[in-house]
Design an enzyme around this catalytic site. Structure first.
Site, short mmCIF file in Angstrom:
data_model
loop_
_atom_site.label_atom_id
_atom_site.label_comp_id
_atom_site.label_asym_id
_atom_site.label_seq_id
_atom_site.Cartn_x
_atom_site.Cartn_y
_atom_site.Cartn_z
N ASP A 9 135.75 33.77 -24.23
CA ASP A 9 135.01 34.96 -24.61
C ASP A 9 134.11 35.28 -23.41
OD1 ASP A 9 133.71 36.84 -26.48
OD2 ASP A 9 132.01 35.47 -26.28
N LEU A 10 133.67 36.53 -23.27
CA LEU A 10 132.87 36.89 -22.09
C LEU A 10 131.36 36.90 -22.40
CD1 LEU A 10 132.84 37.80 -19.12
CD2 LEU A 10 133.20 40.14 -19.92
N ASP A 11 130.95 37.86 -23.25
CA ASP A 11 129.52 38.00 -23.56
C ASP A 11 129.04 36.78 -24.34
OD1 ASP A 11 129.75 40.51 -22.49
OD2 ASP A 11 129.60 41.59 -24.37
N THR A 17 125.13 39.02 -21.73
CA THR A 17 124.93 40.47 -21.82
C THR A 17 124.32 40.87 -23.16
OG1 THR A 17 127.29 40.47 -22.24
CG2 THR A 17 126.58 41.33 -20.12
N LYS A 45 126.75 40.06 -32.37
CA LYS A 45 127.47 39.27 -31.35
C LYS A 45 128.95 39.17 -31.70
CE LYS A 45 123.69 36.72 -29.36
NZ LYS A 45 123.01 35.43 -29.18
N SER A 114 137.90 39.07 -24.87
CA SER A 114 136.60 39.67 -25.21
C SER A 114 136.76 40.94 -26.02
CB SER A 114 135.84 40.00 -23.91
OG SER A 114 134.75 40.85 -24.17
N ALA A 115 135.81 41.20 -26.91
CA ALA A 115 135.82 42.44 -27.70
C ALA A 115 135.36 43.63 -26.87
CB ALA A 115 134.89 42.28 -28.90
N LYS A 145 137.61 41.22 -33.60
CA LYS A 145 137.38 39.88 -34.14
C LYS A 145 136.68 40.05 -35.49
CE LYS A 145 136.58 38.15 -29.44
NZ LYS A 145 135.61 37.65 -28.46
N GLU A 169 133.94 30.22 -27.49
CA GLU A 169 133.39 31.40 -28.18
C GLU A 169 131.94 31.17 -28.62
OE1 GLU A 169 134.77 35.19 -29.20
OE2 GLU A 169 132.83 34.33 -29.73
N ASP A 170 131.12 32.23 -28.52
CA ASP A 170 129.71 32.09 -28.94
C ASP A 170 129.41 32.77 -30.27
OD1 ASP A 170 129.87 34.79 -27.88
OD2 ASP A 170 127.68 34.80 -27.91
P1 B16 Z 1 131.38 47.07 -25.81
P2 B16 Z 1 132.47 39.44 -26.48
C1 B16 Z 1 131.34 41.66 -27.50
O1 B16 Z 1 131.78 40.91 -26.40
C2 B16 Z 1 129.84 41.54 -27.70
O2 B16 Z 1 129.51 40.21 -28.08
C3 B16 Z 1 129.39 42.48 -28.80
O3 B16 Z 1 127.98 42.39 -28.97
C4 B16 Z 1 129.80 43.92 -28.42
O4 B16 Z 1 129.44 44.83 -29.44
C5 B16 Z 1 131.31 43.96 -28.19
O5 B16 Z 1 131.66 43.02 -27.18
C6 B16 Z 1 131.80 45.33 -27.78
O6 B16 Z 1 131.26 45.62 -26.52
O7 B16 Z 1 130.46 48.01 -26.51
O8 B16 Z 1 131.00 46.76 -24.38
O9 B16 Z 1 132.84 47.49 -25.93
O10 B16 Z 1 131.40 38.53 -26.98
O11 B16 Z 1 133.67 39.55 -27.40
O12 B16 Z 1 132.84 39.16 -25.03
MG MG Z 2 130.63 36.61 -27.25
#
Ligand code: B16
Ligand code: MG
Length: 221
Positions: A9-11, A17, A45, A114-115, A145, A169-170
């Site tokens: 996972d990224l964030d 972030t 998250k 990542s989402a 997710k 994953e966090d």
């Molecule tokens: P965006 P991850 C997720 O990233 C974030 O944890 C989540 O807070 C955010 O709403 C989502 O990405 C969408 O991000 O608005 O940049 O498309 O944790 O799956 O890497």
């Molecule tokens: Mg994350």
């Protein structure tokens, strides 16, 4: 299992972030006169952008039509990317680069799951665009997710069976997504939130190839 790939996972795992998401959602919540705290932000998250907006509207007992929702989500993203554009390589979380290089040197495939639709921008800003064998993100999947789509997509791109993948994953939604994909999952963060994972570590600084191989034998089998 025989470990062949790690999907990150990224964030919250490789970069923090969440603090920038919080600042941008907070600004929007203030504009909509909705009380929004850092504790509320925890619920966002791993959750997609539109689902995050739904949670904030629910906190404020507000209903908006689809056009307005799109407008506010776009506004939030502009504020968010203003922060992201200023990110630098020193924002990569401790231990991440060392661990990923170690995996690569051992012939283990590495991918992002990542989402975030901003994944390409983040990877570029922190200077790790070329580090991964594949990137699956909010641009390449339709279902958020805890649906397993993003992790299955990552496994498909690197040509590894889901049963041979470990996800880092966090977020609780991400842990569930990894389990739904039939993968092993290591939570990165607090055990109270990530209890469903096969194992939990505080951060990637706590992980290396030797520890992963021990986990594989003792827990992930
Ligand atoms: P965006 P991850 C997720 O990233 C974030 O944890 C989540 O807070 C955010 O709403 C989502 O990405 C969408 O991000 O608005 O940049 O498309 O944790 O799956 O890497
Ligand atoms: Mg994350």
């Amino acid at each position: 299992m025989i470990l062949k790939a790690c999907i990150f996972d990224l964030d919250g795992v490789i970069v923090d972030t969440a603090k920038y998401h919080y600042l941008a959602w907070k600004k929007l919540a203030e504009q909509l006169e909705i009380p929004f705290t850092e504790t509320d932000n925890e619920r966002l998250k791993g959750v997609s952008r539109m689902d995050s907006l739904e949670i904030i509207l629910e906190l404020g007992h507000k209903k908006l039509n689809e056009d307005l929702k799109k407008k506010y989500a776009a506004q939030k993203n502009t504020w968010y990317t203003d922060h992201i554009k200023r990110m630098t390589p020193d924002e990569i979380l401790p231990g991440s680069l060392e661990f990923i290089h170690e995996l690569r040197n051992a012939g283990i495939r590495v991918a992002i799951g990542s989402a975030s639709k901003n994944t390409p921008l983040i990877l570029e800003r922190v200077g790790i665009k070329g580090l991964f064998d594949a990137v699956a993100d909010g641009n390449s999947v339709e279902k958020a997710k805890p649906d397993p789509e993003v992790f299955l997509k990552a496994a498909e791109l690197i040509g590894v069976d889901p049963a041979n993948c470990v996800v880092f994953e966090d977020a609780a939604a991400g842990i569930q997504a990894a389990l739904n994909a039939g993968m092993k999952c290591i939570g990165v963060g607090a055990t109270e939130v990530l209890g469903k994972a096969h194992f939990v570590i505080p951060g990637l600084r706590e992980m290396n190839l030797e520890k992963l191989e021990i986990l594989e034998r003792e827990i992930l089998l």
